[in-house]
Design an enzyme around this catalytic site. Sequence first.
Site, PDB file in Angstrom:
ATOM      1  N   GLU A   1      82.283   8.716 -35.486  1.00 20.15           N
ATOM      2  CA  GLU A   1      83.068   9.966 -35.471  1.00 20.15           C
ATOM      3  C   GLU A   1      83.468  10.334 -36.891  1.00 20.15           C
ATOM      4  O   GLU A   1      84.150   9.572 -37.571  1.00 20.15           O
ATOM      5  CB  GLU A   1      84.316   9.767 -34.597  1.00 20.15           C
ATOM      6  CG  GLU A   1      85.253  10.958 -34.617  1.00 20.15           C
ATOM      7  CD  GLU A   1      86.576  10.659 -33.906  1.00 20.15           C
ATOM      8  OE1 GLU A   1      86.619   9.805 -32.988  1.00 20.15           O
ATOM      9  OE2 GLU A   1      87.584  11.274 -34.292  1.00 20.15           O
TER      10      GLU A   1
ATOM     11  N   ARG B   1      88.634  16.538 -41.450  1.00 24.89           N
ATOM     12  CA  ARG B   1      89.869  16.606 -42.237  1.00 24.89           C
ATOM     13  C   ARG B   1      89.609  16.821 -43.706  1.00 24.89           C
ATOM     14  O   ARG B   1      90.532  16.862 -44.509  1.00 24.89           O
ATOM     15  CB  ARG B   1      90.654  15.297 -42.086  1.00 24.89           C
ATOM     16  CG  ARG B   1      91.147  15.101 -40.688  1.00 24.89           C
ATOM     17  CD  ARG B   1      91.953  13.847 -40.569  1.00 24.89           C
ATOM     18  NE  ARG B   1      91.836  13.335 -39.236  1.00 24.89           N
ATOM     19  CZ  ARG B   1      92.299  12.167 -38.841  1.00 24.89           C
ATOM     20  NH1 ARG B   1      92.910  11.373 -39.707  1.00 24.89           N
ATOM     21  NH2 ARG B   1      92.146  11.780 -37.607  1.00 24.89           N
TER      22      ARG B   1
ATOM     23  N   LYS C   1      90.514  10.604 -24.765  1.00 23.49           N
ATOM     24  CA  LYS C   1      90.997   9.820 -25.904  1.00 23.49           C
ATOM     25  C   LYS C   1      92.500   9.625 -25.683  1.00 23.49           C
ATOM     26  O   LYS C   1      93.212  10.585 -25.372  1.00 23.49           O
ATOM     27  CB  LYS C   1      90.739  10.627 -27.178  1.00 23.49           C
ATOM     28  CG  LYS C   1      91.513  10.146 -28.400  1.00 23.49           C
ATOM     29  CD  LYS C   1      90.968  10.810 -29.647  1.00 23.49           C
ATOM     30  CE  LYS C   1      91.932  10.666 -30.820  1.00 23.49           C
ATOM     31  NZ  LYS C   1      91.260  10.456 -32.098  1.00 23.49           N
TER      32      LYS C   1
HETATM   33  C1  3PG Z   1      92.765   9.060 -36.466  1.00 26.22           C
HETATM   34  O1  3PG Z   1      92.669  10.094 -35.851  1.00 26.22           O
HETATM   35  O2  3PG Z   1      93.177   8.963 -37.628  1.00 26.22           O
HETATM   36  C2  3PG Z   1      92.309   7.911 -35.718  1.00 26.22           C
HETATM   37  O3  3PG Z   1      93.078   7.813 -34.605  1.00 26.22           O
HETATM   38  C3  3PG Z   1      92.216   6.667 -36.484  1.00 26.22           C
HETATM   39  O4  3PG Z   1      93.409   6.031 -36.487  1.00 26.22           O
HETATM   40  P1  3PG Z   1      93.555   4.722 -37.370  1.00 26.22           P
HETATM   41  O5  3PG Z   1      93.368   5.160 -38.786  1.00 26.22           O
HETATM   42  O6  3PG Z   1      94.945   4.261 -37.064  1.00 26.22           O
HETATM   43  O7  3PG Z   1      92.484   3.775 -36.899  1.00 26.22           O
END
Ligand code: 3PG
Length: 212
Positions: free
Chosen positions: A45, A49, A133
């Site tokens: 994924e 961002r 999710k």
């Molecule tokens: C996110 O959207 O940042 C994910 O959920 C990943 O989370 P993490 O960085 O805590 O694994």
Amino acid sequence: MGAKTEKLLSTLKLQPVVPVLIVEDAATAVPLARALVAGGLKAIEITMRTDAALEAVRRVAAEVEGAVVGAGTILNPAHFEAAVEAGSQFIVSPGTTRELIHAARSSDIPLLPGAATASEVMQLREEGYQVLKFFPAEQAGGAAYLRALSSPLAGTLFCPTGGISLKNAMDYLSLPNVVCVGGSWVAPKEMVAAGDWAGITRLASEAAALRG
Ligand code: 3PG
């Protein structure tokens, strides 16, 4: 179960951990994805961002054999369409809006929508979603919270994400309503910046071996 849900489930079942990536430089996307695939993590994924995210999806989709690339942090229909156009094979959102559900309905690409409460899960079930999710997993109540949803909301499967690492991943993976977990820990920023692809393949292999 509909064809899109089946497609989504077969992607999520490729591995116990879906890497969640924040790609700052599109040039790192291909070697990073290759390193993850080499360690056994094929479904990847890439979060929307950064400015590099769409180009990263495009390159991984075109160049990384064996990868199934998806787009995360999809917040609206415009994101959804751009991510699909770039070659995303699945779409992930941290929560859900009516507009997003509408965009997903008219696409062949499956959406993994975010939910964190029983009411949100129920609303998504009414829309036909069986795979969600759970976000932000640790902060929303962790594995104990998700376990508590498994009996009243039986039939819904989750990919918990947020605050998960090698240490606590099994707490989730051992639950009956968890299909996989998501996490960024398999691609630490410093290792990506250093081009430590072998190190990332090692982290991916450890993650891929979870649940034996
Ligand atoms: C996110 O959207 O940042 C994910 O959920 C990943 O989370 P993490 O960085 O805590 O694994």
